[in-house]
Each structure stands twice: as C-alpha cells, then as structure tokens.
Design an enzyme around this catalytic site. Structure first.
Site, PDB file in Angstrom:
ATOM      1  N   SER B 148      -6.094  -6.434  -3.435  1.00  0.00           N
ATOM      2  CA  SER B 148      -4.798  -6.019  -3.983  1.00  0.00           C
ATOM      3  C   SER B 148      -4.651  -6.560  -5.408  1.00  0.00           C
ATOM      4  CB  SER B 148      -3.674  -6.505  -3.063  1.00  0.00           C
ATOM      5  OG  SER B 148      -2.485  -5.823  -3.330  1.00  0.00           O
ATOM      6  N   ASP B 314      -5.271   3.164   3.106  1.00  0.00           N
ATOM      7  CA  ASP B 314      -4.476   2.388   2.150  1.00  0.00           C
ATOM      8  C   ASP B 314      -3.698   3.389   1.286  1.00  0.00           C
ATOM      9  OD1 ASP B 314      -3.470   0.807   0.104  1.00  0.00           O
ATOM     10  OD2 ASP B 314      -5.314  -0.361  -0.132  1.00  0.00           O
ATOM     11  N   HIS B 348      -2.752  -0.688   3.607  1.00  0.00           N
ATOM     12  CA  HIS B 348      -3.130  -1.639   2.567  1.00  0.00           C
ATOM     13  C   HIS B 348      -3.443  -3.036   3.117  1.00  0.00           C
ATOM     14  CE1 HIS B 348      -3.310  -3.448  -1.360  1.00  0.00           C
ATOM     15  NE2 HIS B 348      -2.380  -4.309  -1.040  1.00  0.00           N
TER      16      HIS B 348
END
Lengths: 368, 368
Positions: B148, B314, B348
């Site tokens: 991320s 994601d 995610h």
C-alpha cells in the site's frame, strides 16, 4: 404526440399494514403519469424509482433546470414509448417528495413523525403502490420496470403479486442487499446521525434548504463512490487537479474531489435526511427470500415474463447476484425469463447514464 | 533466536528540504529494528508502513493486546527472517507515532504545527528515511519491502535512490494514486473537517483519547470499505443481523454495520486526525512520474531487482495499475523485474491478512 405529463396525489384513510406489524394511517401517494391510458387499460407501464429518485421520472416542469431522472428513457418514441404506453411512476412511501414519509404530519398530531415513522420495507412500498393502482381501477399492468431500488420493487411485485404484471424488467439490482451496499449506507447513516445540526431529526428546515446538512453531504459523497467504479472514475477524472490550487496545498483539490463536494453539498439541499435513513434501511433489509424457505421458493412464485439486466462493473449490486437468480430460475424450470449482462465500465449508475447500451433490450422486452 | 526488538528515536537539526519547497526543521524519526546487523552491514531489510501503520511492525510490547502490524511476516524463520536479516521500520514523517508530524511542536514555539505543518509527499517520507540510514551509517540495503503506501515508498526509493537497495518488493500499490482511492480519502477528510469537535485541528486531546472524534470514525468506516471487496464482505459478514436487534428497528444492525462501527470508533482513539489529513494528502499526490517526462522515464531509473505483487480483488490499487508498470518495464527493456498477481478475494487488505498466499513470493525474492 406529447409526453402528457400529469402529477397527482391520492389520499388513503384505510391503514396500510406493514411488514413490521405496524400500520401507516392515513397516507398519501404522489405519482406522475405520461401518455394516455387506452380503453381496455392494457397499456400501463409502471416505473419504479431508486433511493433518491421520485415520481418525477420524465419531462420538465416550468423553471426546472433538469428533466425527470429517466427522461432519456420515457417519452414519445423513446424506449418506454409514451405514444404507446401509459406510464405511472409513484413516489415510494418513506420518501420526501409528496408521499408519506418521516417528515409527514403524524395523525392526529400536528407534528412530523421523525423517528416515530415506522420502518418500511420494499415490500411495503410495493403494497402501497398496489393499493394506489386499485384506487385507479388498474388491476393488471403490461410491465413494471425499475433499476437499483426500483428493480427491487419490480422483483418484489413479481413475487408478491404474481398475477399483476405481464412483464417485469429489473436492472442493476439484486435478490438481497449484500454487505458492500449495506456498508456504504452505514457510512451515510452514521454521517447524518453524527451531524450536530441533524438533532435526531429535529433539524431546522430552513438550514436544510439554504445550506444543507454537512453530515448528509459527506454521506452522499460515499454514495457517489458506490455508484461508480474505479475504471469509470479514472476515465472521468484522471488525476486532473484544480487549476487554481497548488499541488502542495493541504486543501488543494483533484477534480474528483470537486465532483464529490459539488454533488454532496448540492444533494443535501433537496433531500430529507430522515428519508435517507429510512430508505437506506429499507434497502438494507431487502431480501426476496424473506418469508420463504429459500430464494428458490420465492422465485417459484413468479409467473410474469422476467427480464434481468445487470452491468459488468456494477459494484453495488454485482452482476454475480443477478446470475445467481438466473441460475435458480433455470434450475426451477422457469421458461419465461431472460438475463443479459451489459458490458459497461460505468458502475452502478450505468442504468441511469448509459441508456444506449440497454435501451434495445428494454424495447424488445416491452414490445416483444 | 529472538526477535530482538528495539525502538529508537533520532533527532535531526539540519533542515529537511521538501518537494513543496518548504522545509522541516528540526525533525525526529522513530524507528524499530529486529534481528542483528551483520559485520559488513549487508543484511538490512527496510520495511515501509501504510497509511495508519507505524514503526511497530512486529513483536509485542508489554501490556499490548496485539503485536505489530506485520508480525506474521517478520520474525525468526518467518518470511522476513530476523535470524538472517536486520530489519528497520521507521514511522513516516507526518504520522503520529514519534516521528515529526502536524501535532509536533513547531520550533521555536511551543505550539503544535497543526495546519502550519507542510504538506509532505511520499518522496519526502523516503528522503527522511534515507537521511536516517545515513545517520545509522547504512549506505546500501539488501531490500526494501512495503505494501500500500509502504509499496509507494519502496518504489519511490527505487527511482530516487537507484543505488540504495539490491531489491525492491512493492505490493498492493500503484504508480500513481487513482481517483477511486482519492475519493475515499476525500470522504474521510470531509468527515473530519465537518466534525465540530475537530475545531480545525484545535481539538481537545483528552476527548480524542477518551471517546475519539466521530467525524474521523465515520471517515475510517469509509476507509474500511475500500480495504475490502464486495466478495470478501459477503464471505465475512453475509446478511447476519445482530441477534438482539429487531429487523424493523431503524437502528437495528447487520454484522457488517457493527464491524464498521467498532473499527471506526476504535480507530479514532489512537490515530491523530491531522496526521490522517496529511498522510491521505501525501497518498493523493503520489505519482512516480512527477518530475519526469513520463512514467517510462521514471521507471528507467530503476536498477534494483524489482518485485511487484498485486492482488486480484484489490479495488483501491487495482492489479491493472501494477500491470501497467510491468508492461512499461518490459517495453523499456528492464530485465530485472518480476510481476505476480495473487489470486485473492480479500481486497486491498490481503497484503496484511492473507500472508500465506504470497509469503513464498517474498521469501524467494529476498533470498533468491
């Protein structure tokens, strides 16, 4: 021919028995009609609206900036052809555009219901419409069409009033609201409830009209995310930054941020926050299988010709949810249904925006 | 061997020149280390944290209920094996766990920066870390790993300090933040700003600690949606309703609603809302191609071995964004990269949760 737009409100004094066991009494239903009812009343098409829609589905009132929410779809020679069909669209109970909702006066008091308003379900909304049609002496219709929450109503009609419609066209919808959609509604609800100006429903109507409630604005921004898709947002906004803002300004804005702000803060001036709480609740608890042993049993009740339309990139009501229905219909031997998945990157809002991608499907369904 | 967890804070008096042209002076960086630095300092692995993460990536402090955020990944015999590697994870500038951020005291005043804190970028975060490593006399590392926003840092390292790391492992990330992610950040930011208790940053720290700020809680709920996927939410929560609540109670709750409430209201007690504004801003303006003619030109700078890992579902940083990078790398003749798309429904958060699905990829990358 012209659209022949008419607006009416019907008042009902008999109690409406709700799914919850509570009653609504009395109540009003506001609706619009387009086109002309034929002699044998065989040309009625019912259109059902979504969460923040209203009975105003087509046409333009004097002084209005934008026409009804499905104006590209309903009118002379359009997909729902008003030269041919008599179209009725009514505002759902719980909403805030004329039909009875949480800000309506609670009889016999002269005070709005607010939190005293009963939770209504999609089934209740449909029941109220069924009673309206009785009043209008319409006992069978050619078709019921709707997208999103409108599609939920169309399907609920199909199951609970199986002899009422020849055809059911449900798009961008599902058989039961899944947690992704409930989660977005939750953000909006919490945002409304935490806004000190909301005052548990005792908000100042003048404030709402003049500047809106910021809590509902933020909640609506979350909604707007759920109506699109990563792909459509990228196409629509890219990484464009507002020209006047510096990249390193904390409150400098990307175009997508301006879009959300504009739509969020604009929305809260014209939609009632209590109605938002109640209608999102109705959507959350929507489940066609409730009251049946299974979804299979519920779908077995359907006798209308059923047309299901999903959109590939709809994240709110995923095409897989429609596919589940189509698979069950096949399994239980329903021979009068059709399912199509429309290729679109737009996301959930495709049913309002990309009309050209599915209007032929609707035309064929209505006229075939 | 043991994890050998150590926590330190380094103080820097030289100005940090930021991308914006502003400076940060003085500043602190808090970091943790695990494992033991070998004699030739060739076993350093840098781990970079995400939006609300911290330097506390592994191990358990006394009295702590939950270990560091990547504890399943970092430790003796784990994917990032602390028997072998000396791992450093530092809190990014702008955050609120020891490194200088908007609630730090502004020198020479004894008042927090609040809105006077400069906007920092991912590149600035990386620059500050580079300076920390200089201080620690570490001038080249074995690998930089992050997911991320941590992956953004890893990639930014690869481009701006091409001779610093042998290997770069970036997962669940992108080359430039797209509008879907910016939109979720916008909802959180607006929610914080509209909370009257936030007071433009002059909030009561006691209130934050004891009950949190409801605006940030709601904003975080939106965040939690973006970290999951429709599929994982359905799997995790289904349509389960809280046992004690009635279906027709306006505030009766689905499990997914309880989950969001719990996580949202819990979060706001331990994370600073100003840091949330600043770090989401850093994520929004992240774009590897900034300062280059194109993304191609930016990626041409990379000399480290590059390992890209995306996750199929994601939605925040779509696998297609990683694929774009992989295609460009191929086109520009980079022969030292590898891209893998991990099959996962989780969304995610897979990079934090489904470690077993990609830990072998990370092991192979580190040790191969």
């Amino acid at each position: 021919m012209s659209l022949n737009l008419q607006t009416h409100t019907e008042h009902f004094t008999n109690p409406l028995y709700l799914e919850s066991g509570r009653i609504l009494e009395p109540y009003d239903i506001t609706y619009e009609t387009y086109g002309t009812l034929n002699d044998d009343k065989s040309n009625v098409v019912v259109v059902c609206h979504a969460l923040t829609g209203s009975h105003h589905a087509a046409g333009l009132y004097e002084g209005e900036a934008k026409p009804g929410w499905w104006d590209g779809f309903i009118g002379p020679k359009k997909a729902i052809d008003t030269d041919k069909y008599f179209v009725i669209c009514s505002n759902v109970i719980g909403s805030c555009f004329g039909s009875t909702g949480p800000m309506s006066m609670q009889y016999p008091h002269h005070e709005p219901y607010r939190y005293k308003f009963p939770v209504v379900s999609i089934k209740d909304m449909v029941k109220a419409q069924r009673i309206l049609f009785d009043r209008l002496d319409i006992h069978r219709v050619h078709a019921i069409v709707g997208g999103s929450m409108g599609g939920m109503q169309a399907l609920q009609f199909a199951i609970h009033y199986p002899n009422f419609a020849n055809k059911i066209i449900a798009m961008a919808t599902t058989h039961a609201t899944q947690p992704w959609a409930i989660a977005f509604n939750k953000v909006a609800q919490e945002s409304i409830l935490n806004d000190p100006d909301f005052k548990q429903g005792y908000y100042d109507p003048k404030l709402l009209k003049e500047q809106g409630l910021s809590g509902m604005a933020v909640g609506r921004m979350a909604g707007h995310i759920s109506f699109l898709s990563p792909e459509s947002m990228r196409e629509k906004f890219g990484r464009e930054y507002k020209l006047t803002d510096g990249l390193y300004e904390l409150f400098g804005k990307f175009q997508v941020e301006s879009y959300l702000e504009y739509n969020g803060y604009n929305f809260t001036k014209w939609f009632d926050p209590l109605s938002y709480l109640y209608i999102t609740k109705a959507i959350n608890i929507y489940d066609l299988s409730r009251g049946f042993d299974s979804l299979d049993e519920a779908l077995k009740r359907i006798t209308s010709a059923l047309y299901l339309i999903s959109f590939k990139n709809d994240l709110l009501f995923k095409n897989s949810e429609m596919q589940e229905m189509a698979q069950i219909l096949k399994k239980i031997g329903n021979r009068n249904h059709d399912y199509v998945d429309i290729d679109s990157n737009y996301g959930h809002d495709a049913f309002l925006v990309e009309l050209d991608k599915f209007e032929n499907n609707v035309k064929d369904a209505l006229n075939g």
